[in-house]
Design a protein around this motif. Sequence first.
Motif, PDB file in Angstrom:
ATOM      1  N   GLN A   1       8.903  12.683  -8.951  1.00  0.00           N
ATOM      2  CA  GLN A   1       9.862  12.199  -7.944  1.00  0.00           C
ATOM      3  C   GLN A   1       9.130  11.849  -6.655  1.00  0.00           C
ATOM      4  O   GLN A   1       8.477  12.700  -6.038  1.00  0.00           O
ATOM      5  N   ARG A   2       9.262  10.606  -6.218  1.00  0.00           N
ATOM      6  CA  ARG A   2       8.542  10.115  -5.040  1.00  0.00           C
ATOM      7  C   ARG A   2       9.084  10.726  -3.748  1.00  0.00           C
ATOM      8  O   ARG A   2      10.268  11.015  -3.633  1.00  0.00           O
ATOM      9  N   THR A   3       8.174  10.857  -2.784  1.00  0.00           N
ATOM     10  CA  THR A   3       8.565  11.332  -1.451  1.00  0.00           C
ATOM     11  C   THR A   3       8.491  10.216  -0.422  1.00  0.00           C
ATOM     12  O   THR A   3       8.952  10.373   0.701  1.00  0.00           O
ATOM     13  N   ARG A   4       7.852   9.089  -0.768  1.00  0.00           N
ATOM     14  CA  ARG A   4       7.652   7.991   0.178  1.00  0.00           C
ATOM     15  C   ARG A   4       7.420   6.703  -0.578  1.00  0.00           C
ATOM     16  O   ARG A   4       7.042   6.774  -1.756  1.00  0.00           O
ATOM     17  N   PRO A   5       7.581   5.564   0.077  1.00  0.00           N
ATOM     18  CA  PRO A   5       8.205   5.341   1.388  1.00  0.00           C
ATOM     19  C   PRO A   5       9.693   5.692   1.338  1.00  0.00           C
ATOM     20  O   PRO A   5      10.228   5.922   0.245  1.00  0.00           O
ATOM     21  N   PRO A   6      10.360   5.710   2.497  1.00  0.00           N
ATOM     22  CA  PRO A   6      11.760   6.167   2.526  1.00  0.00           C
ATOM     23  C   PRO A   6      12.647   5.464   1.499  1.00  0.00           C
ATOM     24  O   PRO A   6      13.519   6.102   0.904  1.00  0.00           O
ATOM     25  N   GLU A   7      12.399   4.170   1.254  1.00  0.00           N
ATOM     26  CA  GLU A   7      13.283   3.460   0.328  1.00  0.00           C
ATOM     27  C   GLU A   7      13.066   3.879  -1.130  1.00  0.00           C
ATOM     28  O   GLU A   7      13.905   3.607  -1.986  1.00  0.00           O
ATOM     29  N   LEU A   8      11.938   4.533  -1.426  1.00  0.00           N
ATOM     30  CA  LEU A   8      11.693   4.995  -2.802  1.00  0.00           C
ATOM     31  C   LEU A   8      11.812   6.509  -2.933  1.00  0.00           C
ATOM     32  O   LEU A   8      11.818   7.043  -4.042  1.00  0.00           O
ATOM     33  N   ALA A   9      11.891   7.211  -1.808  1.00  0.00           N
ATOM     34  CA  ALA A   9      11.946   8.677  -1.835  1.00  0.00           C
ATOM     35  C   ALA A   9      13.168   9.137  -2.626  1.00  0.00           C
ATOM     36  O   ALA A   9      14.263   8.605  -2.452  1.00  0.00           O
ATOM     37  N   GLY A  10      12.947  10.093  -3.520  1.00  0.00           N
ATOM     38  CA  GLY A  10      14.030  10.609  -4.351  1.00  0.00           C
ATOM     39  C   GLY A  10      14.095   9.946  -5.713  1.00  0.00           C
ATOM     40  O   GLY A  10      14.685  10.495  -6.638  1.00  0.00           O
ATOM     41  N   GLN A  11      13.473   8.785  -5.847  1.00  0.00           N
ATOM     42  CA  GLN A  11      13.467   8.107  -7.139  1.00  0.00           C
ATOM     43  C   GLN A  11      12.279   8.593  -7.972  1.00  0.00           C
ATOM     44  O   GLN A  11      11.279   9.081  -7.443  1.00  0.00           O
ATOM     45  N   TRP A  12      12.406   8.422  -9.282  1.00  0.00           N
ATOM     46  CA  TRP A  12      11.418   8.943 -10.227  1.00  0.00           C
ATOM     47  C   TRP A  12      10.525   7.821 -10.742  1.00  0.00           C
ATOM     48  O   TRP A  12      10.975   6.684 -10.888  1.00  0.00           O
ATOM     49  N   GLU A  13       9.272   8.177 -11.038  1.00  0.00           N
ATOM     50  CA  GLU A  13       8.301   7.166 -11.480  1.00  0.00           C
ATOM     51  C   GLU A  13       7.324   7.768 -12.476  1.00  0.00           C
ATOM     52  O   GLU A  13       7.211   8.996 -12.590  1.00  0.00           O
ATOM     53  N   LEU A  14       6.585   6.882 -13.151  1.00  0.00           N
ATOM     54  CA  LEU A  14       5.393   7.296 -13.862  1.00  0.00           C
ATOM     55  C   LEU A  14       4.324   7.475 -12.794  1.00  0.00           C
ATOM     56  O   LEU A  14       4.081   6.565 -12.001  1.00  0.00           O
ATOM     57  N   PRO A  15       3.670   8.644 -12.750  1.00  0.00           N
ATOM     58  CA  PRO A  15       2.704   8.888 -11.668  1.00  0.00           C
ATOM     59  C   PRO A  15       1.519   7.936 -11.732  1.00  0.00           C
ATOM     60  O   PRO A  15       1.193   7.404 -12.798  1.00  0.00           O
ATOM     61  N   GLY A  16       0.888   7.718 -10.591  1.00  0.00           N
ATOM     62  CA  GLY A  16      -0.255   6.801 -10.535  1.00  0.00           C
ATOM     63  C   GLY A  16      -0.389   6.228  -9.154  1.00  0.00           C
ATOM     64  O   GLY A  16       0.141   6.785  -8.190  1.00  0.00           O
ATOM     65  N   GLY A  17      -1.122   5.116  -9.028  1.00  0.00           N
ATOM     66  CA  GLY A  17      -1.302   4.510  -7.719  1.00  0.00           C
ATOM     67  C   GLY A  17      -2.312   3.380  -7.770  1.00  0.00           C
ATOM     68  O   GLY A  17      -2.727   2.941  -8.842  1.00  0.00           O
ATOM     69  N   LYS A  18      -2.712   2.957  -6.579  1.00  0.00           N
ATOM     70  CA  LYS A  18      -3.578   1.778  -6.447  1.00  0.00           C
ATOM     71  C   LYS A  18      -5.009   2.062  -6.873  1.00  0.00           C
ATOM     72  O   LYS A  18      -5.619   3.035  -6.406  1.00  0.00           O
ATOM     73  N   ALA A  19      -5.549   1.184  -7.712  1.00  0.00           N
ATOM     74  CA  ALA A  19      -6.977   1.261  -8.027  1.00  0.00           C
ATOM     75  C   ALA A  19      -7.754   0.909  -6.766  1.00  0.00           C
ATOM     76  O   ALA A  19      -7.353   0.019  -6.007  1.00  0.00           O
ATOM     77  N   GLU A  20      -8.853   1.629  -6.538  1.00  0.00           N
ATOM     78  CA  GLU A  20      -9.705   1.318  -5.394  1.00  0.00           C
ATOM     79  C   GLU A  20     -10.738   0.279  -5.801  1.00  0.00           C
ATOM     80  O   GLU A  20     -10.968   0.065  -6.995  1.00  0.00           O
ATOM     81  N   ALA A  21     -11.357  -0.349  -4.809  1.00  0.00           N
ATOM     82  CA  ALA A  21     -12.357  -1.379  -5.085  1.00  0.00           C
ATOM     83  C   ALA A  21     -13.434  -0.813  -6.006  1.00  0.00           C
ATOM     84  O   ALA A  21     -13.932   0.288  -5.773  1.00  0.00           O
ATOM     85  N   GLY A  22     -13.746  -1.548  -7.054  1.00  0.00           N
ATOM     86  CA  GLY A  22     -14.817  -1.136  -7.964  1.00  0.00           C
ATOM     87  C   GLY A  22     -14.379  -0.184  -9.063  1.00  0.00           C
ATOM     88  O   GLY A  22     -15.149   0.116  -9.965  1.00  0.00           O
ATOM     89  N   GLU A  23     -13.140   0.279  -9.004  1.00  0.00           N
ATOM     90  CA  GLU A  23     -12.661   1.193 -10.041  1.00  0.00           C
ATOM     91  C   GLU A  23     -12.092   0.407 -11.224  1.00  0.00           C
ATOM     92  O   GLU A  23     -11.368  -0.570 -11.030  1.00  0.00           O
ATOM     93  N   THR A  24     -12.352   0.897 -12.430  1.00  0.00           N
ATOM     94  CA  THR A  24     -11.635   0.368 -13.594  1.00  0.00           C
ATOM     95  C   THR A  24     -10.264   1.039 -13.625  1.00  0.00           C
ATOM     96  O   THR A  24     -10.022   2.029 -12.913  1.00  0.00           O
ATOM     97  N   ALA A  25      -9.383   0.525 -14.462  1.00  0.00           N
ATOM     98  CA  ALA A  25      -8.056   1.135 -14.610  1.00  0.00           C
ATOM     99  C   ALA A  25      -8.205   2.583 -15.069  1.00  0.00           C
ATOM    100  O   ALA A  25      -7.493   3.479 -14.598  1.00  0.00           O
ATOM    101  N   ASP A  26      -9.151   2.796 -15.975  1.00  0.00           N
ATOM    102  CA  ASP A  26      -9.425   4.146 -16.470  1.00  0.00           C
ATOM    103  C   ASP A  26      -9.843   5.106 -15.354  1.00  0.00           C
ATOM    104  O   ASP A  26      -9.357   6.235 -15.265  1.00  0.00           O
ATOM    105  N   ASP A  27     -10.775   4.626 -14.520  1.00  0.00           N
ATOM    106  CA  ASP A  27     -11.227   5.422 -13.365  1.00  0.00           C
ATOM    107  C   ASP A  27     -10.038   5.761 -12.478  1.00  0.00           C
ATOM    108  O   ASP A  27      -9.890   6.895 -12.009  1.00  0.00           O
ATOM    109  N   ALA A  28      -9.216   4.744 -12.214  1.00  0.00           N
ATOM    110  CA  ALA A  28      -8.095   4.925 -11.290  1.00  0.00           C
ATOM    111  C   ALA A  28      -7.092   5.927 -11.861  1.00  0.00           C
ATOM    112  O   ALA A  28      -6.580   6.787 -11.136  1.00  0.00           O
ATOM    113  N   LEU A  29      -6.825   5.833 -13.157  1.00  0.00           N
ATOM    114  CA  LEU A  29      -5.893   6.781 -13.789  1.00  0.00           C
ATOM    115  C   LEU A  29      -6.426   8.206 -13.677  1.00  0.00           C
ATOM    116  O   LEU A  29      -5.696   9.128 -13.311  1.00  0.00           O
ATOM    117  N   ARG A  30      -7.709   8.374 -13.982  1.00  0.00           N
ATOM    118  CA  ARG A  30      -8.282   9.730 -13.928  1.00  0.00           C
ATOM    119  C   ARG A  30      -8.222  10.289 -12.512  1.00  0.00           C
ATOM    120  O   ARG A  30      -7.840  11.442 -12.298  1.00  0.00           O
TER     121      ARG A  30
END
Length: 139
Positions: free
Chosen positions: A30-59
């Motif tokens: 359940q997300r806490t931010r931003p306010p418009e998404l707070a309270g809604q549920w998601e598959l956890p994760g986030g933005k890959a950083e520069a140079g990261e593969t999707a695998d790196d970012a997931l880990r």
Amino acid sequence: MPVERARPADHTGEVVAAAIIVDGRLLLAQRTRPPELAGQWELPGGKAEAGETADDALRRELREELGVEVSGGDRIGEDVPLPDGRVLRAYRVELVSGTPVALDHAELRWVDGRELGEIDLVGNDRGWVPDLRLHLKGW
Ligand code: 9L3
Ligand code: MG
């Protein structure tokens, strides 16, 4: 006062989301931010950083958000274009060690196929429901 030089925002790259499924149930956070998404549920994760593969970012993201180690990474569902130009992608991952804890979310929940249809998912993740349900029990 020093003038801060504006840095161009990074409007490219991937946002990774993890489908962790154990015994026919999917882990949602359940997300806490931003306010418009707070309270809604998601598959956890986030933005890959520069140079990261999707695998790196997931880990990295799942270590930061849930305190677990994961492996794998078969795609699940379609690409979701985000308004900022990034693309959101879901990956099926396996828990390697640890028990998920909400380090960056309000709460965690394991849902079956029926509950997945009833919970208040973030809009971006809703298109994945039919694909996710194929791996879940109870629908
Ligand atoms: N997002 C949508 N669904 C998800 C995830 C992990 C992320 N399952 C969206 C919400 C934010 C953006 O992607 O707008 C970046 O995610 P985060 O870094 O805030 O988790
Ligand atoms: Mg995140």
